[in-house]
Scaffold this active site. Structure first.
Site, PDB file in Angstrom:
ATOM      1  N   PRO A   2       0.752  -1.238   0.000  1.00 39.62           N
ATOM      2  CA  PRO A   2       0.000   0.000   0.000  1.00 39.62           C
ATOM      3  C   PRO A   2       0.773   1.274   0.000  1.00 39.62           C
ATOM      4  O   PRO A   2       0.981   1.845   1.041  1.00 39.62           O
ATOM      5  CB  PRO A   2      -0.686  -0.066   1.340  1.00 39.62           C
ATOM      6  CG  PRO A   2       0.313  -0.803   2.193  1.00 39.62           C
ATOM      7  CD  PRO A   2       1.208  -1.541   1.282  1.00 39.62           C
ATOM      8  N   GLU A   3       1.161   1.781  -1.083  1.00 39.85           N
ATOM      9  CA  GLU A   3       1.486   3.204  -1.121  1.00 39.85           C
ATOM     10  C   GLU A   3       0.383   3.850  -1.945  1.00 39.85           C
ATOM     11  O   GLU A   3      -0.544   3.167  -2.372  1.00 39.85           O
ATOM     12  CB  GLU A   3       2.881   3.438  -1.721  1.00 39.85           C
ATOM     13  CG  GLU A   3       3.988   2.761  -0.900  1.00 39.85           C
ATOM     14  CD  GLU A   3       5.381   3.043  -1.406  1.00 39.85           C
ATOM     15  OE1 GLU A   3       5.626   4.180  -1.853  1.00 39.85           O
ATOM     16  OE2 GLU A   3       6.226   2.144  -1.372  1.00 39.85           O
ATOM     17  N   ARG A 127      -1.294  -9.632   8.081  1.00 42.29           N
ATOM     18  CA  ARG A 127      -0.550  -9.061   9.205  1.00 42.29           C
ATOM     19  C   ARG A 127      -1.410  -8.216  10.126  1.00 42.29           C
ATOM     20  O   ARG A 127      -0.973  -7.861  11.223  1.00 42.29           O
ATOM     21  CB  ARG A 127       0.643  -8.238   8.675  1.00 42.29           C
ATOM     22  CG  ARG A 127       1.667  -9.113   7.991  1.00 42.29           C
ATOM     23  CD  ARG A 127       2.801  -8.306   7.410  1.00 42.29           C
ATOM     24  NE  ARG A 127       3.718  -7.820   8.431  1.00 42.29           N
ATOM     25  CZ  ARG A 127       4.817  -7.122   8.163  1.00 42.29           C
ATOM     26  NH1 ARG A 127       5.122  -6.820   6.912  1.00 42.29           N
ATOM     27  NH2 ARG A 127       5.594  -6.722   9.126  1.00 42.29           N
TER      28      ARG A 127
END
Length: 297
Positions: A2-3, A127
């Site tokens: 995720p950027e 995660r």
DNA sequence: ACTAGCCCCTGTCCGC
DNA sequence: TGCGGACAGGGGCTAG
């Protein structure tokens, strides 16, 4: 995954299914991700219609017809998956094959889409660094997750003058300053490394050294602003980067990883014409930095 | 006010 | 084949 480019890709993937859809039911399969879910999270979404799917920095915003907004962050490993029934809805019936939940499927939105199909969008996050929160739309910009965010690199305001003013007097390494979401919002480890390479600037130099005086921004700030905007636009056009996980909500891959100049290229030759250097990997504030010491000064 | 460091969590990969 | 350690796209919190 995720950027900013990956989150924008996810937003574009979800938008056709979510906008105009009614959330018929929400399965919240555990009490928390990174943070606890809001009280009565599932109930507060049920029967609501989605009016828009937005993005701010690395946050997705799912806007509902009662003025509530779901703020969703993907963390490091979050992803959304679209599962459509493929059948038009027969009024009064509710039927599509119920597949088994995959590991780390934490939230399932059961939808009736604007085009009249039943389907689901599923949030998966091994995660669990991602999260979902609720805000009121009229107070969205003041929400604690969003209120401190800096400028969007996709907007028109990020230029040399603004970047100079953001970096001036900052003594932190340039890389750390670019990762600071309070200054520029949406850059992450990959695109900071790539932008610094494009601009020919060392990640180690003190950030303020490329600012120049207030009345005359340093040309290097101008070049870095351009490099940031270009790498972000290029990555969005490529559907983001797919490293270990799928990016797109439909399961397809981004391909910007094939365009990396330095990221994950330790020991390989620098790609700048005539440079001849070798890409190094160092650690800055606990994260890998990839750069060419020969041409990034 | 800044900055560095640690932490959250699971999965994968690499060396022994 | 098994095991331990390093590492992974993020960001919040703490202690200097």
């Amino acid at each position: 995954m995720p950027e900013l480019p990956e989150v924008e890709t996810v937003r574009r993937g979800l938008q056709p299914y979510l906008e105009g859809a009614v959330i018929e039911r929400v399965e919240q399969r555990r009490p928390d991700l990174r943070f606890p879910f809001p009280d009565r999270f599932a109930e507060r979404l049920e029967s609501r219609r989605v009016t828009a799917v937005g993005r701010r920095a690395k946050y997705l915003t799912i806007h509902l017809d009662d003025g509530a907004v779901v703020i969703s962050h993907l963390g490091m490993s979050g992803s959304w998956r679209i599962e459509m029934s493929g059948e038009a809805v027969i009024p009064g019936e509710f039927h599509y094959e119920r597949s088994k939940a995959a590991a780390h499927d934490h939230v399932v939105f059961h939808l009736l889409t604007a085009s009249g199909e039943h389907g689901r969008v599923v949030f998966n996050d091994p995660r669990r660094f991602g999260f979902m929160l609720l805000a009121e739309e009229r107070l969205l910009d003041e929400h604690p997750s969003l209120s401190g965010l800096g400028v969007e690199p996709t907007g028109n305001s990020l230029d040399g003058e603004l970047l100079s003013s953001l970096l001036r007097d900052k003594r932190a390494p340039l890389k750390a300053a670019l990762l600071d979401q309070r200054l520029i919002a949406g850059l992450g480890n990959i695109y900071v490394c790539e932008a610094l390479w494009r601009a020919g600037l060392s990640p180690l130099r003190s950030a303020g050294t490329i600012a120049g005086p207030p009345d005359k921004p340093d040309v290097r700030a101008e070049e870095l602003a351009t490099a940031i905007r270009e790498v972000i636009f290029d990555a969005i056009a490529a559907g983001g980067s797919s490293l270990r996980d799928y990016v797109h909500a439909d399961g397809s891959l981004g391909y910007f990883q094939h365009s990396f100049s330095v990221y994950d290229r330790e020991g390989e030759p620098c790609l700048r014409a005539g440079c001849g250097g070798t890409v190094e990997r160092i650690v800055q504030s606990g994260r890998s930095t990839f750069f060419c010491a020969a041409c990034q000064r």
